[in-house]
Design an enzyme around this catalytic site. Structure first.
Site, PDB file in Angstrom:
ATOM      1  N   TYR A 104       0.849  -1.201   0.000  1.00  0.00           N
ATOM      2  CA  TYR A 104       0.000   0.000   0.000  1.00  0.00           C
ATOM      3  C   TYR A 104       0.885   1.251   0.000  1.00  0.00           C
ATOM      4  O   TYR A 104       0.714   2.148   0.820  1.00  0.00           O
ATOM      5  CB  TYR A 104      -0.928   0.027   1.217  1.00  0.00           C
ATOM      6  CG  TYR A 104      -1.745  -1.221   1.464  1.00  0.00           C
ATOM      7  CD1 TYR A 104      -2.932  -1.448   0.787  1.00  0.00           C
ATOM      8  CD2 TYR A 104      -1.326  -2.165   2.408  1.00  0.00           C
ATOM      9  CE1 TYR A 104      -3.696  -2.589   1.032  1.00  0.00           C
ATOM     10  CE2 TYR A 104      -2.084  -3.306   2.648  1.00  0.00           C
ATOM     11  CZ  TYR A 104      -3.263  -3.508   1.967  1.00  0.00           C
ATOM     12  OH  TYR A 104      -4.009  -4.636   2.210  1.00  0.00           O
ATOM     13  N   CYS A 116      -4.755   3.736  10.391  1.00  0.00           N
ATOM     14  CA  CYS A 116      -5.581   4.909  10.679  1.00  0.00           C
ATOM     15  C   CYS A 116      -6.917   4.517  11.305  1.00  0.00           C
ATOM     16  O   CYS A 116      -7.802   5.356  11.450  1.00  0.00           O
ATOM     17  CB  CYS A 116      -5.809   5.726   9.400  1.00  0.00           C
ATOM     18  SG  CYS A 116      -6.611   4.812   8.076  1.00  0.00           S
ATOM     19  N   GLU A 132       1.431  -0.791  -5.000  1.00  0.00           N
ATOM     20  CA  GLU A 132       0.283   0.132  -4.910  1.00  0.00           C
ATOM     21  C   GLU A 132      -0.612  -0.092  -6.128  1.00  0.00           C
ATOM     22  O   GLU A 132      -0.126  -0.296  -7.241  1.00  0.00           O
ATOM     23  CB  GLU A 132       0.785   1.580  -4.879  1.00  0.00           C
ATOM     24  CG  GLU A 132      -0.269   2.644  -5.062  1.00  0.00           C
ATOM     25  CD  GLU A 132      -1.311   2.645  -3.955  1.00  0.00           C
ATOM     26  OE1 GLU A 132      -2.504   2.563  -4.295  1.00  0.00           O
ATOM     27  OE2 GLU A 132      -0.942   2.700  -2.777  1.00  0.00           O
TER      28      GLU A 132
END
Length: 451
Positions: A312, A408, A333
């Site tokens: 990622y 996150c 990615e």
């Protein structure tokens, strides 16, 4: 005892906060969620919704205020879905965020992981380097702002305290264009109207700004007028149009056209330059990003001979910030423009030991596996939903010594840590980082080691 019903008014002592920023209390065994309250408040709550297991209420009257309560310095924070914690002291906010990480890892992951003190922010205002303003136009006047909590109702707020100060000037430029060119705004119900969003980015270290009109058409009417207004703003480096004609909530479409300036803006992180395109992932808080990456570098503990795989990888920021201490870097990615940026970022920083693969994390990892590449360190920085389940089996086969997981979302982090634990990777330490002051979001970086 009589059950609670809509429009009841009850006295509550606020006990805690939820992960979404609502305060919570209990009344006769029933959980009551109250937006705008702070732990320690004593108040009268007005019930607005009742379900079988919980109620939702608003603050009718404060009887006594929590020591952690402060007056919000934003006139729309109680309406907007962004700054849920603006009426709370920053010290209490940091305590709440660390506790959220601890709670998620224990309750969801069923793990006992040492959680370090949260890395606080030096600046809690004007830190966001990216803004995506939904808009509506009323009597020729542009209204740009943010969605109300759990709705698509726009709360006008061009001068948001979280955003870069230049962004307000950008909104004024768009407003002049809207008025003079008789622009319409997109209607989600009918699918008609032109302007959907205003998308802005600033490279904080260099001052370069990108402005993008997201439109429901192939071309921008009176673009020269918009260019003329935007180019007056200091630092304006890139003006572009993103075409999104789909009837969906996705902000950006697949096609972006540059109408003035360059395709990217350039920022600097930890002494390295990074070019960013409109759809590249790039951390929104520059100074906290440097702290986060520094912690990730510390956890990776590279000594110069390792092969590092950055899953990622976005525009390559984390991996490239570590590359000088690695033997070889592979970045993976799925966004093609981000991979283009990553390769360009390696080039402009004279990094020759980096290769970038355009694929989803799962297929990219399988490509490395097929080539027989021995992986020493894996960096995971997945989207909010966490890692694809199949990826964990690939990680097991790649068999890195250490994993550095940047998250996150504490809930998906905890879930993934539990899966990695089953695969033989023990979480040794977690450090929360306050990337998003005054909001409920909290970033976290975790070191895992192969048992």
């Amino acid at each position: 005892m009589e059950a609670l019903k809509k429009n009841d008014e009850i006295k509550l002592n606020i006990e805690a906060m939820t992960s979404e920023g609502s305060a919570v209390s209990h009344y006769n065994g029933m959980a009551v969620f109250v937006r705008g309250a702070v732990p320690g408040d004593e108040l009268i709550a007005h019930i607005i919704k009742v379900s079988k297991s919980y109620c939702i209420a608003t603050v009718k009257e404060l009887i006594s205020q929590s020591p952690s309560r402060i007056e919000s310095d934003c006139p729309v924070s109680s309406k907007c879905g962004g700054c849920s914690l603006r009426n709370m002291t920053y010290e209490e906010e940091l305590k709440y965020k660390k506790e959220r990480v601890i709670d998620a890892i224990k309750r969801i992951g069923h793990l006992d992981v040492p959680v370090m003190d949260i890395i606080s922010a030096d600046d809690i205002n004007h830190y966001r380097n990216k803004a995506q303003y939904p808009v509506y136009i009323e009597n020729g006047e542009l209204k740009a702002g943010f969605y109300a909590y759990k709705s698509h109702r726009i709360i006008p707020c061009a001068d948001c305290l979280l955003q870069q100060e230049e962004f307000e000037e950008c909104i004024k430029a768009f407003a002049l264009w809207v008025k003079k060119a008789d622009i319409t705004s997109y209607d989600e119900k009918t699918g008609k109207g032109l302007l959907r969003h205003i998308f802005l980015r600033k490279a904080v270290a260099t001052g370069e700004i990108m402005a993008c009109a997201v439109i429901n058409a192939e071309s921008l009417p009176n673009k020269e007028l918009l260019i003329e207004e935007l180019k007056k703003i200091e630092g304006m480096k890139s003006i572009c149009v993103n075409v999104n004609t789909k009837k969906s909530n996705v902000i950006l479409g697949d096609k972006t056209k540059i109408i003035r300036g360059s395709e990217t803006i350039c920022d600097e992180l930890l002494g390295k330059k990074f070019e960013i395109s409109p759809d590249s992932f790039y951390q929104v808080n520059h100074s906290q990003c440097e702290k986060l990456y520094s912690k990730a570098i510390q956890y990776a503990a590279l000594s110069g001979g390792e092969t590092l795989v950055d899953l990622y990888c976005g525009a390559g920021t984390i991996g490239l910030s570590m590359a000088e201490n690695a033997k070889q870097l592979y970045g993976i990615e799925i966004v093609e423009s981000a991979i283009k940026n990553a390769r360009r970022n390696a080039e402009i920083n004279n990094i020759s030991n980096a290769q970038f693969i355009c694929a989803d994390a799962l297929n990219g990892a399988k490509q490395l596996q097929a080539k027989g590449i021995k992986t020493d360190i894996v960096v995971l920085d997945p989207p909010r939903k966490g890692c694809d389940k199949e990826l964990f089996d690939v990680i097991k086969i790649l068999n890195p010594k250490r994993i550095v997981y940047v998250s996150c979302d504490s809930a998906t982090l905890a879930r993934d840590l539990a899966i990695l634990d089953e695969k033989g990777y023990k979480a040794l330490e977690a450090t929360p980082v306050d990337m998003f002051p005054r909001t409920t979001h909290v970033e976290c970086v975790v070191l895992l080691s192969r048992e």
